[in-house]
Design a protein around this motif. Structure first.
Motif, short mmCIF file in Angstrom:
data_model
loop_
_atom_site.label_atom_id
_atom_site.label_comp_id
_atom_site.label_asym_id
_atom_site.label_seq_id
_atom_site.Cartn_x
_atom_site.Cartn_y
_atom_site.Cartn_z
N TYR A 251 21.07 19.96 57.99
CA TYR A 251 20.75 21.28 57.35
C TYR A 251 19.53 20.93 56.50
O TYR A 251 19.10 19.70 56.37
CB TYR A 251 21.86 21.87 56.51
CG TYR A 251 22.47 20.77 55.23
CD1 TYR A 251 21.65 20.74 54.14
CD2 TYR A 251 23.37 19.97 55.48
CE1 TYR A 251 21.96 19.84 53.11
CE2 TYR A 251 23.72 19.17 54.61
CZ TYR A 251 22.96 19.03 53.25
OH TYR A 251 23.27 18.39 52.13
N THR B 99 16.32 25.94 51.76
CA THR B 99 15.46 26.90 52.10
C THR B 99 14.21 26.64 51.29
O THR B 99 13.10 27.24 51.25
CB THR B 99 15.75 28.18 52.08
OG1 THR B 99 16.39 28.59 50.80
CG2 THR B 99 16.68 28.43 53.06
N GLN C 129 19.96 26.50 65.56
CA GLN C 129 20.32 26.88 64.25
C GLN C 129 21.83 27.54 64.33
O GLN C 129 22.00 28.30 65.37
CB GLN C 129 19.58 27.85 63.76
CG GLN C 129 19.93 28.27 62.25
CD GLN C 129 18.92 29.48 61.68
OE1 GLN C 129 17.93 29.45 62.05
NE2 GLN C 129 19.47 30.40 60.94
N LYS D 270 22.93 30.28 58.56
CA LYS D 270 22.39 30.43 57.21
C LYS D 270 23.12 30.88 56.06
O LYS D 270 23.93 31.98 56.24
CB LYS D 270 21.08 31.41 57.39
CG LYS D 270 20.04 31.34 56.35
CD LYS D 270 19.00 32.00 56.13
CE LYS D 270 18.03 32.02 55.45
NZ LYS D 270 18.35 32.52 54.11
N ILE E 95 19.96 25.97 55.57
CA ILE E 95 20.10 26.39 57.02
C ILE E 95 20.51 25.36 57.91
O ILE E 95 20.19 24.17 57.80
CB ILE E 95 18.79 27.10 57.55
CG1 ILE E 95 17.94 28.21 56.62
CG2 ILE E 95 18.54 27.34 59.13
CD1 ILE E 95 16.73 28.45 57.00
#
Length: 140
Positions: free
Chosen positions: A110, A113, A126, A129, A134
């Motif tokens: 991860y 952000t 991915q 989120k 993320i």
């Protein structure tokens, strides 16, 4: 693999360093990412052995970098507020004990952000989120 008290403590401290402002859901997601590395299916994992080994693997979780402002808290030079660490310990114990399912869909990585997307994220899948993180799996 037995989970020691040290493993639980290091995991809780890592959650504090990485996700203390994310609430329970975000803390659980970070803990699951670590658990996914611990149980990656390999006998001798690149990630390290056990929760403490994975959390403290150099350059994997920035809060354990000696230059990170969280590091002095994690090693006990500065005091982590009791309530904050207790909340992180609850998340750690829930994940270690298998009391909550993996919200990350198997993520092993991860990033926050608040930073520029790392190069590895461009070719990874991915999975989630959540808050200011993320999550990814299948990282090349």
């Amino acid at each position: 693999m037995p989970v020691t008290e040290k493993d639980r403590d290091i995991l809780a401290r890592t959650i504090w360093g990485e996700a203390r402002g994310e609430g329970t859901a975000g803390q659980v997601a970070v803990a699951w990412t670590i658990r996914n590395r611990v149980f990656d299916g390999k006998e001798k994992s690149w990630w390290g052995e056990g929760y403490a080994g994975v959390c403290q693997k150099p350059w994997q979780f920035s809060c354990w970098n000696k230059s990170d402002p969280n590091y002095q808290f994690l090693i006990g030079v500065k005091q982590i507020p009791f309530r904050e660490l207790a909340e992180c310990r609850i998340a750690a114990d829930q994940v270690v004990d298998g009391k909550v399912s993996d919200p990350t869909g198997g993520a092993t990585h991860y990033y926050a952000t608040s930073i520029k997307a790392p190069a590895w994220s461009a070719k990874a899948k991915q999975t989630l989120k959540l808050g200011h993180h993320i999550f990814f799996k299948d990282v090349p």
